[in-house]
Enzyme design. Structure first.
Site, short mmCIF file in Angstrom:
data_model
loop_
_atom_site.label_atom_id
_atom_site.label_comp_id
_atom_site.label_asym_id
_atom_site.label_seq_id
_atom_site.Cartn_x
_atom_site.Cartn_y
_atom_site.Cartn_z
N GLN A 191 -10.16 -0.40 -8.71
CA GLN A 191 -11.45 -0.79 -8.11
C GLN A 191 -12.60 -0.55 -9.09
O GLN A 191 -12.82 0.58 -9.53
CB GLN A 191 -11.68 0.05 -6.85
CG GLN A 191 -10.67 -0.19 -5.75
CD GLN A 191 -10.45 1.04 -4.89
OE1 GLN A 191 -10.50 2.16 -5.37
NE2 GLN A 191 -10.19 0.83 -3.61
N HIS A 240 -13.51 -13.36 -5.48
CA HIS A 240 -13.97 -14.71 -5.08
C HIS A 240 -15.30 -15.01 -5.72
O HIS A 240 -15.97 -15.98 -5.36
CB HIS A 240 -14.10 -14.79 -3.56
CG HIS A 240 -12.95 -14.17 -2.84
ND1 HIS A 240 -12.96 -12.86 -2.42
CD2 HIS A 240 -11.75 -14.66 -2.53
CE1 HIS A 240 -11.80 -12.57 -1.87
NE2 HIS A 240 -11.05 -13.63 -1.93
N ARG A 262 -4.56 -5.44 -11.62
CA ARG A 262 -5.36 -6.40 -10.83
C ARG A 262 -6.69 -5.71 -10.53
O ARG A 262 -6.72 -4.71 -9.80
CB ARG A 262 -4.62 -6.72 -9.52
CG ARG A 262 -5.41 -7.62 -8.60
CD ARG A 262 -4.63 -7.90 -7.32
NE ARG A 262 -4.75 -6.82 -6.37
CZ ARG A 262 -3.80 -6.49 -5.49
NH1 ARG A 262 -2.66 -7.12 -5.45
NH2 ARG A 262 -4.00 -5.50 -4.64
N LYS A 300 -13.33 -5.44 -6.83
CA LYS A 300 -14.61 -4.71 -6.77
C LYS A 300 -14.45 -3.42 -5.96
O LYS A 300 -15.05 -2.41 -6.28
CB LYS A 300 -15.69 -5.60 -6.17
CG LYS A 300 -16.09 -6.74 -7.10
CD LYS A 300 -17.32 -7.49 -6.63
CE LYS A 300 -17.61 -8.67 -7.53
NZ LYS A 300 -18.75 -9.48 -7.07
N GLY A 301 -13.64 -3.45 -4.88
CA GLY A 301 -13.46 -2.26 -4.04
C GLY A 301 -13.93 -2.53 -2.62
O GLY A 301 -15.02 -3.07 -2.43
N ASP A 313 -1.37 -1.92 -4.09
CA ASP A 313 -2.79 -1.94 -3.71
C ASP A 313 -3.40 -0.58 -3.99
O ASP A 313 -2.69 0.42 -4.10
CB ASP A 313 -2.93 -2.19 -2.20
CG ASP A 313 -2.58 -3.61 -1.80
OD1 ASP A 313 -2.31 -4.44 -2.68
OD2 ASP A 313 -2.56 -3.88 -0.59
N ARG A 363 -12.63 -7.19 5.78
CA ARG A 363 -13.03 -8.57 5.40
C ARG A 363 -14.38 -8.91 5.99
O ARG A 363 -15.19 -9.59 5.38
CB ARG A 363 -11.99 -9.61 5.87
CG ARG A 363 -10.57 -9.41 5.36
CD ARG A 363 -10.39 -9.68 3.88
NE ARG A 363 -10.79 -8.63 2.98
CZ ARG A 363 -10.08 -7.53 2.66
NH1 ARG A 363 -8.91 -7.33 3.19
NH2 ARG A 363 -10.55 -6.65 1.81
N LYS A 374 0.87 -1.18 0.00
CA LYS A 374 0.00 0.00 0.00
C LYS A 374 0.91 1.23 0.00
O LYS A 374 1.84 1.31 0.83
CB LYS A 374 -0.85 0.01 1.27
CG LYS A 374 -2.01 -0.97 1.22
CD LYS A 374 -2.92 -0.75 2.40
CE LYS A 374 -4.18 -1.58 2.29
NZ LYS A 374 -4.06 -2.88 1.64
C1 LIG Z 1 -6.23 -10.54 -4.36
C2 LIG Z 1 -7.11 -9.43 -3.87
C3 LIG Z 1 -6.56 -8.16 -3.70
C4 LIG Z 1 -7.37 -7.11 -3.28
N1 LIG Z 1 -6.83 -5.85 -3.21
C5 LIG Z 1 -7.65 -4.80 -2.95
C6 LIG Z 1 -7.17 -3.46 -3.02
O1 LIG Z 1 -5.98 -3.21 -3.27
N2 LIG Z 1 -8.05 -2.46 -2.79
C7 LIG Z 1 -9.38 -2.69 -2.52
O2 LIG Z 1 -10.15 -1.74 -2.37
N3 LIG Z 1 -9.83 -3.95 -2.40
C8 LIG Z 1 -9.01 -5.00 -2.61
N4 LIG Z 1 -9.52 -6.28 -2.53
C9 LIG Z 1 -10.87 -6.52 -1.95
C10 LIG Z 1 -11.98 -6.38 -2.99
O3 LIG Z 1 -12.13 -5.02 -3.34
C11 LIG Z 1 -13.32 -6.93 -2.47
O4 LIG Z 1 -13.70 -6.20 -1.33
C12 LIG Z 1 -13.29 -8.40 -2.09
O5 LIG Z 1 -12.53 -9.14 -2.99
C13 LIG Z 1 -14.73 -8.98 -2.08
O6 LIG Z 1 -15.28 -8.92 -3.36
P1 LIG Z 1 -15.43 -10.19 -4.35
O7 LIG Z 1 -14.88 -9.76 -5.68
O8 LIG Z 1 -14.80 -11.37 -3.76
O9 LIG Z 1 -16.96 -10.34 -4.62
P2 LIG Z 1 -18.23 -10.47 -3.63
O10 LIG Z 1 -19.41 -10.36 -4.52
O11 LIG Z 1 -18.10 -9.51 -2.48
O12 LIG Z 1 -18.07 -11.92 -3.08
C14 LIG Z 1 -18.31 -13.07 -3.86
C15 LIG Z 1 -18.37 -14.25 -2.90
O13 LIG Z 1 -17.08 -14.48 -2.32
C16 LIG Z 1 -17.17 -14.80 -0.95
N5 LIG Z 1 -16.52 -13.74 -0.15
C17 LIG Z 1 -16.13 -12.51 -0.58
N6 LIG Z 1 -15.54 -11.83 0.43
C18 LIG Z 1 -15.57 -12.65 1.50
C19 LIG Z 1 -15.12 -12.51 2.84
N7 LIG Z 1 -14.50 -11.42 3.29
N8 LIG Z 1 -15.33 -13.57 3.68
C20 LIG Z 1 -15.93 -14.70 3.25
N9 LIG Z 1 -16.38 -14.89 1.99
C21 LIG Z 1 -16.20 -13.87 1.13
C22 LIG Z 1 -18.65 -14.87 -0.62
O14 LIG Z 1 -19.05 -16.20 -0.75
C23 LIG Z 1 -19.28 -14.01 -1.68
O15 LIG Z 1 -20.60 -14.38 -1.96
C24 LIG Z 1 -8.74 -7.35 -2.97
C25 LIG Z 1 -9.28 -8.62 -3.14
C26 LIG Z 1 -8.50 -9.65 -3.59
C27 LIG Z 1 -9.12 -10.99 -3.78
#
Ligand SMILES: Cc1cc2nc3c(=O)[nH]c(=O)nc-3n(C[C@H](O)[C@H](O)[C@H](O)COP(=O)(O)OP(=O)(O)OC[C@H]3O[C@@H](n4cnc5c(N)ncnc54)[C@H](O)[C@@H]3O)c2cc1C
Length: 309
Positions: free
Chosen positions: A161, A230, A182, A185-186, A132, A292, A98
């Site tokens: 994001q 995810h 990378r 979603k944010g 990040d 998280r 970061k």
């Molecule tokens: C490798 C990586 C790097 C990242 N870097 C950044 C960054 O630099 N800046 C930033 O703003 N964000 C970052 N994020 C976080 C991102 O912005 C999302 O908040 C996070 O990934 C949840 O969104 P999703 O795409 O998984 O989709 P979602 O629609 O939120 O989740 C899809 C499914 O995944 C599972 N899931 C998601 N999150 C969780 C959790 N916390 N606990 C348990 N299950 C979960 C659930 O089953 C959910 O239904 C990063 C995420 C990843 C994976």
């Protein structure tokens, strides 16, 4: 945005709560779900079996918004050691930093020099450094530092994001310089003026940006397209588009967070998708951990269960 998510994101910025939580054994137990341990050794120990199973890793030392030069320089030196240690252990591991941890609020020139030093060490050790992306107030400064360093080194990539309304324009300018992106979603609490608030809007924005990234790389623009998510339905649609555009395995990657959808990450890797798991470590885990929880407020029950177990 749901009330629970909004309250959790607000709580993530409370210094008082951070202090209370860090001192509680139950909280440390709950955090272990998302973090194998507080030191680099624990993160790299977790990376080794993932590597044996065919998954790469990204490691990040938790911390943000440092307020003095000495601390920012110590963070830079730590990441230089990370790159050396990764090479020593022969792991397929890349650090993610970061910029506010590297001193963005203290001195932008220092922050850029530190990122440049990390890019140089990444080249020397055969690695790569991810940046990040933090709250929207930091995006202009982050892009400025990233662009300066990317102009000199292709060993750095940037997170963007999908929820930010500005991201399509930022993506275009970064693809034009060949940057690896990378897409996530944010994770922060942002006002409606700067970010989509509803899940459907964010998912649709993600898909449009993903399509643009895949098309760019097949047209020899842009660097490696990486999807940090995810959301497995989304990943399947991206996989379908990558295949249709003729992108082979290794032409794009999926990154997931340690402790989330682990079995699915392994299954994706076995099915031929290049997957990395982002492993965090450190003692400053409170804001990161609460983000998280906010992503899935049902996770709060896990904390409650840790209270009684
Ligand atoms: C490798 C990586 C790097 C990242 N870097 C950044 C960054 O630099 N800046 C930033 O703003 N964000 C970052 N994020 C976080 C991102 O912005 C999302 O908040 C996070 O990934 C949840 O969104 P999703 O795409 O998984 O989709 P979602 O629609 O939120 O989740 C899809 C499914 O995944 C599972 N899931 C998601 N999150 C969780 C959790 N916390 N606990 C348990 N299950 C979960 C659930 O089953 C959910 O239904 C990063 C995420 C990843 C994976």
């Amino acid at each position: 945005m749901s009330l629970a998510r909004s309250l959790l994101l607000k709580a993530s910025r409370s210094a008082w709560l951070a202090d209370q939580f860090r001192r509680r054994a139950f909280a440390r137990r709950a955090v272990r779900r998302f973090m194998p341990g507080e030191d680099l050794g624990s993160a790299l120990d977790a990376a080794a079996p993932l590597a044996s199973a065919g998954l790469g890793t990204v490691v990040t030392a938790l911390g943000e918004r440092v307020t003095n030069r000495a601390e920012a320089e110590a963070v830079r030196d730590h990441y230089l050691q990370v790159l050396d240690e990764v090479q020593r252990r022969g792991l397929p591991t890349q650090p993610s930093v970061k910029l506010t941890h590297l001193g963005l609020d203290v001195d932008r020139a220092l922050c850029a020099a530190s990122l440049r030093a990390l890019a140089d060490r990444a080249r020397a050790t055969g690695s790569f450094v991810w940046v990040d992306i933090e709250e929207s107030q930091y995006v202009d400064a982050t892009l400025d530092v990233f662009r300066r360093v990317r102009a000199e080194s292709d060993r750095v990539g940037l997170c963007l994001q999908a929820y930010l309304r500005r991201t399509p324009a930022d993506l275009e300018s970064l693809l034009a310089m060949g940057a690896s992106i990378r897409l996530v979603k944010g994770a922060y609490r942002e006002p409606a003026a700067v970010a989509f608030q509803d899940t459907h809007g964010i998912d649709a924005a993600y898909e449009r940006l993903a399509e643009r990234m895949l098309r760019a790389v097949t047209g020899l623009e842009g660097g490696l397209p990486v999807f940090g998510t995810h959301d497995l339905a989304l990943v399947e649609r991206i996989r379908g588009r990558a295949r249709a555009l003729g992108l082979g395995p290794g032409g794009w990657e999926v990154h997931m967070l340690y402790g989330i959808r682990t079995a699915e990450a392994h299954a994706l890797a076995r099915s031929g998708v290049a997957v990395r798991v982002l492993v965090s470590y450190g003692t400053h885990w409170f804001p990161w951990y609460v983000r998280r929880l906010a992503e899935r407020p049902a996770n709060v029950w896990f904390v409650v269960r840790s209270l009684v177990s």
